[in-house]
Design a protein around this motif. Sequence first.
Motif, PDB file in Angstrom:
ATOM      1  N   THR A  75       0.827  -1.202   0.000  1.00 17.12           N
ATOM      2  CA  THR A  75       0.000   0.000   0.000  1.00 17.12           C
ATOM      3  C   THR A  75       0.865   1.257   0.000  1.00 17.12           C
ATOM      4  O   THR A  75       0.579   2.232  -0.713  1.00 17.12           O
ATOM      5  CB  THR A  75      -0.929   0.011   1.226  1.00 17.12           C
ATOM      6  OG1 THR A  75      -1.662  -1.211   1.274  1.00 17.12           O
ATOM      7  CG2 THR A  75      -1.895   1.176   1.153  1.00 17.12           C
ATOM      8  N   ASP A  76       1.918   1.245   0.771  1.00 24.03           N
ATOM      9  CA  ASP A  76       2.822   2.395   0.813  1.00 24.03           C
ATOM     10  C   ASP A  76       3.543   2.602  -0.517  1.00 24.03           C
ATOM     11  O   ASP A  76       3.874   3.730  -0.882  1.00 24.03           O
ATOM     12  CB  ASP A  76       3.864   2.218   1.927  1.00 24.03           C
ATOM     13  CG  ASP A  76       3.265   2.316   3.314  1.00 24.03           C
ATOM     14  OD1 ASP A  76       2.153   2.862   3.440  1.00 24.03           O
ATOM     15  OD2 ASP A  76       3.907   1.843   4.267  1.00 24.03           O
ATOM     16  N   GLY A  77       3.772   1.518  -1.257  1.00 26.14           N
ATOM     17  CA  GLY A  77       4.554   1.603  -2.485  1.00 26.14           C
ATOM     18  C   GLY A  77       3.769   1.964  -3.721  1.00 26.14           C
ATOM     19  O   GLY A  77       4.334   2.530  -4.670  1.00 26.14           O
ATOM     20  N   ILE A  78       2.471   1.651  -3.759  1.00 25.74           N
ATOM     21  CA  ILE A  78       1.655   1.917  -4.946  1.00 25.74           C
ATOM     22  C   ILE A  78       0.916   3.235  -4.765  1.00 25.74           C
ATOM     23  O   ILE A  78       0.136   3.391  -3.816  1.00 25.74           O
ATOM     24  CB  ILE A  78       0.642   0.776  -5.188  1.00 25.74           C
ATOM     25  CG1 ILE A  78       1.376  -0.538  -5.472  1.00 25.74           C
ATOM     26  CG2 ILE A  78      -0.284   1.122  -6.348  1.00 25.74           C
ATOM     27  CD1 ILE A  78       0.457  -1.729  -5.680  1.00 25.74           C
ATOM     28  N   PRO A  79       1.133   4.202  -5.641  1.00 29.69           N
ATOM     29  CA  PRO A  79       0.472   5.508  -5.489  1.00 29.69           C
ATOM     30  C   PRO A  79      -1.049   5.374  -5.445  1.00 29.69           C
ATOM     31  O   PRO A  79      -1.657   4.750  -6.312  1.00 29.69           O
ATOM     32  CB  PRO A  79       0.912   6.265  -6.747  1.00 29.69           C
ATOM     33  CG  PRO A  79       2.195   5.607  -7.165  1.00 29.69           C
ATOM     34  CD  PRO A  79       2.035   4.154  -6.806  1.00 29.69           C
ATOM     35  N   GLY A  80      -1.647   5.952  -4.404  1.00 27.88           N
ATOM     36  CA  GLY A  80      -3.095   5.981  -4.288  1.00 27.88           C
ATOM     37  C   GLY A  80      -3.748   4.692  -3.843  1.00 27.88           C
ATOM     38  O   GLY A  80      -4.982   4.616  -3.763  1.00 27.88           O
ATOM     39  N   ALA A  81      -2.964   3.662  -3.530  1.00 25.59           N
ATOM     40  CA  ALA A  81      -3.548   2.382  -3.124  1.00 25.59           C
ATOM     41  C   ALA A  81      -4.287   2.526  -1.797  1.00 25.59           C
ATOM     42  O   ALA A  81      -3.882   3.288  -0.919  1.00 25.59           O
ATOM     43  CB  ALA A  81      -2.460   1.319  -3.004  1.00 25.59           C
ATOM     44  N   GLN A  82      -5.366   1.776  -1.664  1.00 21.01           N
ATOM     45  CA  GLN A  82      -6.139   1.741  -0.426  1.00 21.01           C
ATOM     46  C   GLN A  82      -5.912   0.417   0.281  1.00 21.01           C
ATOM     47  O   GLN A  82      -5.780  -0.619  -0.364  1.00 21.01           O
ATOM     48  CB  GLN A  82      -7.632   1.894  -0.724  1.00 21.01           C
ATOM     49  CG  GLN A  82      -8.007   3.185  -1.438  1.00 21.01           C
ATOM     50  CD  GLN A  82      -9.476   3.222  -1.788  1.00 21.01           C
ATOM     51  OE1 GLN A  82     -10.333   2.846  -0.982  1.00 21.01           O
ATOM     52  NE2 GLN A  82      -9.788   3.672  -2.994  1.00 21.01           N
ATOM     53  N   LEU A  83      -5.872   0.457   1.601  1.00 15.92           N
ATOM     54  CA  LEU A  83      -5.658  -0.747   2.407  1.00 15.92           C
ATOM     55  C   LEU A  83      -6.858  -1.004   3.299  1.00 15.92           C
ATOM     56  O   LEU A  83      -7.358  -0.100   3.969  1.00 15.92           O
ATOM     57  CB  LEU A  83      -4.409  -0.585   3.292  1.00 15.92           C
ATOM     58  CG  LEU A  83      -4.152  -1.702   4.318  1.00 15.92           C
ATOM     59  CD1 LEU A  83      -3.847  -3.026   3.627  1.00 15.92           C
ATOM     60  CD2 LEU A  83      -3.017  -1.303   5.263  1.00 15.92           C
ATOM     61  N   ARG A  84      -7.313  -2.253   3.305  1.00 17.14           N
ATOM     62  CA  ARG A  84      -8.302  -2.691   4.278  1.00 17.14           C
ATOM     63  C   ARG A  84      -7.736  -3.911   5.005  1.00 17.14           C
ATOM     64  O   ARG A  84      -7.464  -4.939   4.378  1.00 17.14           O
ATOM     65  CB  ARG A  84      -9.625  -3.056   3.599  1.00 17.14           C
ATOM     66  CG  ARG A  84     -10.366  -1.868   3.037  1.00 17.14           C
ATOM     67  CD  ARG A  84     -10.744  -0.841   4.092  1.00 17.14           C
ATOM     68  NE  ARG A  84     -11.630  -1.385   5.106  1.00 17.14           N
ATOM     69  CZ  ARG A  84     -12.944  -1.323   5.053  1.00 17.14           C
ATOM     70  NH1 ARG A  84     -13.553  -0.751   4.014  1.00 17.14           N
ATOM     71  NH2 ARG A  84     -13.688  -1.829   6.017  1.00 17.14           N
ATOM     72  N   MET A  85      -7.536  -3.761   6.302  1.00 13.21           N
ATOM     73  CA  MET A  85      -7.000  -4.849   7.118  1.00 13.21           C
ATOM     74  C   MET A  85      -8.163  -5.526   7.848  1.00 13.21           C
ATOM     75  O   MET A  85      -8.930  -4.868   8.549  1.00 13.21           O
ATOM     76  CB  MET A  85      -5.985  -4.308   8.120  1.00 13.21           C
ATOM     77  CG  MET A  85      -5.212  -5.396   8.853  1.00 13.21           C
ATOM     78  SD  MET A  85      -4.137  -6.381   7.764  1.00 13.21           S
ATOM     79  CE  MET A  85      -2.940  -5.130   7.272  1.00 13.21           C
ATOM     80  N   PHE A  86      -8.264  -6.826   7.680  1.00  6.77           N
ATOM     81  CA  PHE A  86      -9.326  -7.597   8.324  1.00  6.77           C
ATOM     82  C   PHE A  86      -8.807  -8.112   9.665  1.00  6.77           C
ATOM     83  O   PHE A  86      -7.908  -8.952   9.722  1.00  6.77           O
ATOM     84  CB  PHE A  86      -9.781  -8.732   7.406  1.00  6.77           C
ATOM     85  CG  PHE A  86     -10.663  -8.269   6.281  1.00  6.77           C
ATOM     86  CD1 PHE A  86     -12.013  -8.578   6.273  1.00  6.77           C
ATOM     87  CD2 PHE A  86     -10.154  -7.480   5.257  1.00  6.77           C
ATOM     88  CE1 PHE A  86     -12.843  -8.130   5.249  1.00  6.77           C
ATOM     89  CE2 PHE A  86     -10.963  -7.024   4.234  1.00  6.77           C
ATOM     90  CZ  PHE A  86     -12.315  -7.343   4.223  1.00  6.77           C
ATOM     91  N   GLU A  87      -9.397  -7.588  10.727  1.00 10.29           N
ATOM     92  CA  GLU A  87      -8.867  -7.802  12.070  1.00 10.29           C
ATOM     93  C   GLU A  87      -9.156  -9.194  12.626  1.00 10.29           C
ATOM     94  O   GLU A  87      -8.519  -9.618  13.588  1.00 10.29           O
ATOM     95  CB  GLU A  87      -9.421  -6.740  13.026  1.00 10.29           C
ATOM     96  CG  GLU A  87      -9.055  -5.315  12.645  1.00 10.29           C
ATOM     97  CD  GLU A  87      -7.547  -5.054  12.724  1.00 10.29           C
ATOM     98  OE1 GLU A  87      -6.865  -5.724  13.529  1.00 10.29           O
ATOM     99  OE2 GLU A  87      -7.063  -4.183  11.965  1.00 10.29           O
ATOM    100  N   HIS A  88     -10.086  -9.895  12.035  1.00  8.26           N
ATOM    101  CA  HIS A  88     -10.469 -11.213  12.554  1.00  8.26           C
ATOM    102  C   HIS A  88     -10.216 -12.306  11.521  1.00  8.26           C
ATOM    103  O   HIS A  88     -10.952 -13.295  11.460  1.00  8.26           O
ATOM    104  CB  HIS A  88     -11.944 -11.192  12.973  1.00  8.26           C
ATOM    105  CG  HIS A  88     -12.273 -10.095  13.939  1.00  8.26           C
ATOM    106  ND1 HIS A  88     -11.836 -10.112  15.256  1.00  8.26           N
ATOM    107  CD2 HIS A  88     -12.951  -8.942  13.779  1.00  8.26           C
ATOM    108  CE1 HIS A  88     -12.245  -9.013  15.859  1.00  8.26           C
ATOM    109  NE2 HIS A  88     -12.924  -8.287  14.996  1.00  8.26           N
ATOM    110  N   SER A  89      -9.170 -12.123  10.721  1.00  3.52           N
ATOM    111  CA  SER A  89      -8.866 -13.066   9.650  1.00  3.52           C
ATOM    112  C   SER A  89      -7.419 -13.512   9.689  1.00  3.52           C
ATOM    113  O   SER A  89      -6.529 -12.762  10.110  1.00  3.52           O
ATOM    114  CB  SER A  89      -9.139 -12.427   8.277  1.00  3.52           C
ATOM    115  OG  SER A  89     -10.505 -12.251   8.049  1.00  3.52           O
ATOM    116  N   GLY A  90      -7.216 -14.736   9.211  1.00  2.00           N
ATOM    117  CA  GLY A  90      -5.883 -15.226   8.916  1.00  2.00           C
ATOM    118  C   GLY A  90      -5.608 -15.036   7.444  1.00  2.00           C
ATOM    119  O   GLY A  90      -5.921 -13.985   6.868  1.00  2.00           O
ATOM    120  N   HIS A  91      -5.073 -16.087   6.802  1.00  3.49           N
ATOM    121  CA  HIS A  91      -4.711 -15.983   5.392  1.00  3.49           C
ATOM    122  C   HIS A  91      -5.937 -16.055   4.486  1.00  3.49           C
ATOM    123  O   HIS A  91      -5.899 -15.556   3.359  1.00  3.49           O
ATOM    124  CB  HIS A  91      -3.733 -17.111   5.051  1.00  3.49           C
ATOM    125  CG  HIS A  91      -3.084 -16.969   3.708  1.00  3.49           C
ATOM    126  ND1 HIS A  91      -2.316 -15.874   3.366  1.00  3.49           N
ATOM    127  CD2 HIS A  91      -3.082 -17.788   2.619  1.00  3.49           C
ATOM    128  CE1 HIS A  91      -1.858 -16.025   2.130  1.00  3.49           C
ATOM    129  NE2 HIS A  91      -2.325 -17.172   1.656  1.00  3.49           N
TER     130      HIS A  91
END
Length: 293
Positions: A246-262
């Motif tokens: 996310t930090d490397g791709i311009p404009g990328a959005q991140l959604r982190m799933f807090e109750h998930s594994g892989h």
Amino acid sequence: MRAKVRGTELYFDVEGAELEPAGLDMRRKPVLVALHGGPGGDHSGFKPAFSALADKAQIIYLDHRGSGRSARGPRETYTLENNVEDLEAFRQYLGLETFGLIGVSYGGMVALSYAARYNHNLSHLLLVVTAASHRFIDRAKEILAERGTPEQQAVARRLWDGEFESEEQLREYFEVLGPIYSLTFDLAKERERRCIYSIDAINEGYSGFLRDYDVTDQLGKITSPTLVIGGRHDWICAPEFSEEITDGIPGAQLRMFEHSGHTVYTDEPEAFTDVVRGWLTYTPRPRKGNDPR
């Protein structure tokens, strides 16, 4: 269905229409090619989870060469480079001006590598529980040493060394490691049993090309609308790698799933579907050349 490209035959399946009636017009939905993990897995694990996306996009499920229902061939041809070039040949085979990719795990590595080389062909890029470099392997070893049982650590050695000798051994690996892959593994067992595994593909990856895989210095080239999805408890593609992408791709959005594994789409299926559907709704499909709406 099968596509003959670059000296092999790739299996693919299609869910949903690209064109649908919208009043007096026909509305064109984005086309998303779903790329499975492994190496050496297949697309079957995406069904029925991705079916809920079919009203927002036409989903094309693709098995990599030597995997799933695609044709087998020499093990040395099962490479990331060939997966990327197969994907470009597949786009041309379908006659698509642009398309989107939803790459999961190793499929995300293929998608990232494709995007770094053929960004101009992409309408959407969804990267799910993946990584941009080989560093995910050493980090996974650390996490497994912290969280894994002695049995899980012993079975995982076949993965790190690329030394699976049979499909039964690979199924044993996923059975033993399943609870650390997925927080809802008991519900995901049926999905794993449907998969057609390729030991040659996974062995070639972990004993070879994945050891020096690295596209981190190319992330800045990617300008396609990008959504990155990570699992907070993911051990094999740890969440920091989703943050790095996310930090490397311009404009990328991140959604982190807090109750998930892989396996975010089985650990939190409704939330996963809502996030992806929402992103597709508010991310316009760009025009290219003479490609009409």
